[in-house]
Design a protein around this motif. Structure first.
Motif, PDB file in Angstrom:
ATOM      1  N   VAL A 188       6.911  65.676  64.955  1.00 54.44           N
ATOM      2  CA  VAL A 188       7.887  64.616  64.689  1.00 54.44           C
ATOM      3  C   VAL A 188       9.106  65.253  64.021  1.00 54.44           C
ATOM      4  O   VAL A 188       8.968  66.114  63.156  1.00 54.44           O
ATOM      5  N   SER A 189      10.305  64.849  64.460  1.00 52.96           N
ATOM      6  CA  SER A 189      11.523  65.393  63.862  1.00 52.96           C
ATOM      7  C   SER A 189      12.618  64.339  63.904  1.00 52.96           C
ATOM      8  O   SER A 189      12.388  63.215  64.364  1.00 52.96           O
ATOM      9  N   ARG A 190      13.814  64.690  63.466  1.00 57.69           N
ATOM     10  CA  ARG A 190      14.931  63.740  63.502  1.00 57.69           C
ATOM     11  C   ARG A 190      15.302  63.374  64.940  1.00 57.69           C
ATOM     12  O   ARG A 190      16.030  62.417  65.164  1.00 57.69           O
ATOM     13  N   TYR A 191      14.867  64.153  65.916  1.00 61.38           N
ATOM     14  CA  TYR A 191      15.188  63.842  67.317  1.00 61.38           C
ATOM     15  C   TYR A 191      14.126  62.957  67.985  1.00 61.38           C
ATOM     16  O   TYR A 191      14.296  62.571  69.140  1.00 61.38           O
ATOM     17  N   SER A 192      13.051  62.643  67.263  1.00 57.31           N
ATOM     18  CA  SER A 192      11.983  61.824  67.864  1.00 57.31           C
ATOM     19  C   SER A 192      12.504  60.417  68.146  1.00 57.31           C
ATOM     20  O   SER A 192      12.987  59.745  67.240  1.00 57.31           O
ATOM     21  N   SER A 193      12.395  59.980  69.394  1.00 57.14           N
ATOM     22  CA  SER A 193      12.809  58.611  69.717  1.00 57.14           C
ATOM     23  C   SER A 193      11.599  57.720  70.015  1.00 57.14           C
ATOM     24  O   SER A 193      11.751  56.527  70.277  1.00 57.14           O
ATOM     25  N   ALA A 194      10.405  58.297  69.995  1.00 57.75           N
ATOM     26  CA  ALA A 194       9.155  57.534  70.022  1.00 57.75           C
ATOM     27  C   ALA A 194       8.082  58.457  69.455  1.00 57.75           C
ATOM     28  O   ALA A 194       8.147  59.687  69.625  1.00 57.75           O
ATOM     29  N   ILE A 195       7.132  57.846  68.769  1.00 61.33           N
ATOM     30  CA  ILE A 195       6.071  58.629  68.138  1.00 61.33           C
ATOM     31  C   ILE A 195       4.724  58.086  68.597  1.00 61.33           C
ATOM     32  O   ILE A 195       4.561  56.872  68.761  1.00 61.33           O
ATOM     33  N   ALA A 196       3.786  58.986  68.852  1.00 60.33           N
ATOM     34  CA  ALA A 196       2.410  58.571  69.152  1.00 60.33           C
ATOM     35  C   ALA A 196       1.494  59.322  68.195  1.00 60.33           C
ATOM     36  O   ALA A 196       1.916  60.285  67.538  1.00 60.33           O
ATOM     37  N   GLU A 197       0.259  58.889  68.110  1.00 57.97           N
ATOM     38  CA  GLU A 197      -0.677  59.491  67.173  1.00 57.97           C
ATOM     39  C   GLU A 197      -1.982  59.791  67.890  1.00 57.97           C
ATOM     40  O   GLU A 197      -2.478  58.977  68.657  1.00 57.97           O
ATOM     41  N   TYR A 198      -2.488  60.989  67.661  1.00 59.18           N
ATOM     42  CA  TYR A 198      -3.776  61.351  68.258  1.00 59.18           C
ATOM     43  C   TYR A 198      -4.709  61.828  67.157  1.00 59.18           C
ATOM     44  O   TYR A 198      -4.438  62.852  66.529  1.00 59.18           O
ATOM     45  N   ASP A 199      -5.748  61.068  66.905  1.00 61.05           N
ATOM     46  CA  ASP A 199      -6.725  61.393  65.859  1.00 61.05           C
ATOM     47  C   ASP A 199      -6.070  61.791  64.544  1.00 61.05           C
ATOM     48  O   ASP A 199      -6.392  62.834  63.965  1.00 61.05           O
ATOM     49  N   GLY A 200      -5.124  60.976  64.090  1.00 60.38           N
ATOM     50  CA  GLY A 200      -4.520  61.208  62.785  1.00 60.38           C
ATOM     51  C   GLY A 200      -3.308  62.124  62.797  1.00 60.38           C
ATOM     52  O   GLY A 200      -2.644  62.285  61.785  1.00 60.38           O
ATOM     53  N   LEU A 201      -3.005  62.742  63.933  1.00 61.51           N
ATOM     54  CA  LEU A 201      -1.834  63.613  64.002  1.00 61.51           C
ATOM     55  C   LEU A 201      -0.707  62.897  64.758  1.00 61.51           C
ATOM     56  O   LEU A 201      -0.883  62.512  65.920  1.00 61.51           O
TER      57      LEU A 201
END
Lengths: 196, 253
Positions: free
Chosen positions: A147-160
């Motif tokens: 994840v960074s300032r350029y992230s325009s969507a975030i997903a999560e896999y087993d806590g990450l």
């Protein structure tokens, strides 16, 4: 005209089929002049980073891509290649996003690849103007972009948490496969082609 | 959060579905394309096509079916059955399939998995493994082939681990003891393999009720569950199944 970049990385048929379901005419090409003159450029990719980058350099496509000013969408490996470097084959990539592509940590109950439908959160930017937080898209990958300032969507896999999408100026990337993500994927492709 | 996947399986021969399908909504009950399209827009997360065609002409029909399916649906699909060589895989993936599965050909020639993973990537190589319980095996389960008729002498868990190391990206695990019984998935088998391996496991064989799906995800630790007749005969409706699983706090799309 929509140009889909042809290179060594994998099967682009699914992307071509998805665009044709949207009623879009596309040109599959590795010709720099055609790519430069396109209204939209799509950079698909299923495969391995180091051999894909080698092919792009040998064909001068790395410089072509970096200098494009029209809307550009990298998909899966395509997005990863837009970062500075990838731990897959310790590869120097295109450097559009100053991020390092990293392998998911194995062990502790993780299954690799991260394969299947996962939901999108923290949506921003024009790709997601018709997508609601929590909607599902299809992923298949073993490496991820933090994840960074350029992230325009975030997903999560087993806590990450990781970048499901990156955006900067005309450059956009999605880690998931919009061409395999049913109706949500079609909305994302349509937004890219019709609203950006 | 990664969703648990629900996967209908279509048995096809000469491009047509084999098991009877009684969907009033289909114009042609035997059309694999129509059925695939129905599932794709009715909540299926992925599809598996199992080709049981024996003839060369039939293989050609399969390729044109794969091409049509790829043009029509917008979810991933796997094609298995009778895949023996790199050339078979090349033509199926080239027609637009996302993954292929290998079963007895990989048992006869384990190096096939390495070859396919290296050329096409692990993400599209699924090991299909048919299993029967056998107390003489270290894990208690033996790999079988030819629709469960032929024992291989291979321990199911050690063969699955070997296939993972050779580059298989997913395991499609079918309990031949449970297949066709409709009294639930083999939970101990699924849990053993799913918790021992580092690749996703699709559980198959025995689905009869919505509760069976909850159990295979909760207790069996499966990443996905596959079934055929309960979907084809509309005994279980996928949107209803997902609503039920959601209430049971299982993440589904």
């Amino acid at each position: 005209m929509i140009a889909v970049i042809r290179y060594s990385a994998g099967n682009v048929l699914s992307v071509m089929n998805a665009l044709s379901r949207l009623g879009k005419d596309t040109v599959l090409t590795d010709d720099p002049a055609t790519i430069k003159s396109a209204d939209h450029v799509i950079f698909p990719g299923v495969g391995e980073a180091s051999s894909a980058m080698r092919y792009l350099r040998e064909h001068g496509l790395d410089e072509v891509i970096r200098n494009l000013t029209q809307p550009f969408l990298g998909i899966c490996l395509g997005m990863q290649l837009m970062c500075s470097a990838s731990d897959e084959g310790y590869t120097e990539c295109l450097g559009i996003f100053p991020e390092r592509v990293t392998l998911f940590p194995g062990g502790r109950g993780y299954k690799i690849p991260h394969m299947g439908w996962n939901n999108l959160e923290n949506l921003s930017g024009p790709l997601f103007s018709h997508v609601s937080p929590g909607e599902y898209v299809y992923f298949v990958h073993s490496y991820y972009v933090p994840v960074s300032r350029y992230s325009s969507a975030i997903a999560e896999y087993d806590g990450l948490s990781f970048s499901a999408s990156l955006s900067k100026d005309n450059f956009h990337g999605v880690q998931f496969h919009p061409e395999k993500s049913g109706d949500v994927g079609e909305r994302i492709l349509r937004s890219f082609l019709e609203e950006i | 959060m990664l969703a648990k996947r629900i996967i209908p399986c279509l048995d096809v021969k000469d491009g047509r579905t084999v098991k009877g399908v009684n969907f009033v909504s289909l114009r042609d009950a035997g059309s694999a394309l129509e059925l695939a399209s129905f599932y794709s827009s009715n909540g299926a997360d992925e599809l598996v096509f199992l080709d049981i065609t024996a003839t060369v002409e039939g293989r050609g029909t399969l390729i044109s079916l794969v091409r049509d399916v790829s043009r029509t649906i917008s979810i991933p699909f796997t094609v298995g059955g009778g895949i023996r060589s790199e050339g078979d895989v090349d033509s199926i993936l080239g027609a637009g399939a996302d993954k292929i599965s290998v079963n007895s050909s990989a048992i006869r020639n384990p190096g096939l998995i390495d070859t396919l993973a290296k050329r096409f990537g692990s993400q599209c190589v699924v090991l299909a493994l048919d299993v029967r319980s056998n107390p003489a095996m270290p894990s208690g389960y033996e790999a079988v082939i030819d629709g469960g008729r032929t024992p291989t002498g291979l321990d199911a868990l050690s063969w699955a681990s070997e296939a993972e190391h050779r580059g298989a990206g997913e395991l499609l695990l079918t309990s031949m003891d449970k297949d066709g019984t409709k009294d639930g998935f083999d939970i101990p088998l699924t849990r053993l393999l799913s918790t021992s391996l580092g690749i996703p496991v699709i559980a198959s064989g025995g689905a009869g009720s919505m509760e069976d799906f909850r159990e295979v995800f909760d207790d069996g630790k499966a990443d996905a569950a596959l079934a055929a007749s309960v979907f084809h005969f509309h005994e279980i409706d996928i949107p209803e199944l997902k609503e039920y699983l959601r209430k049971e706090r299982i993440p589904v799309r």
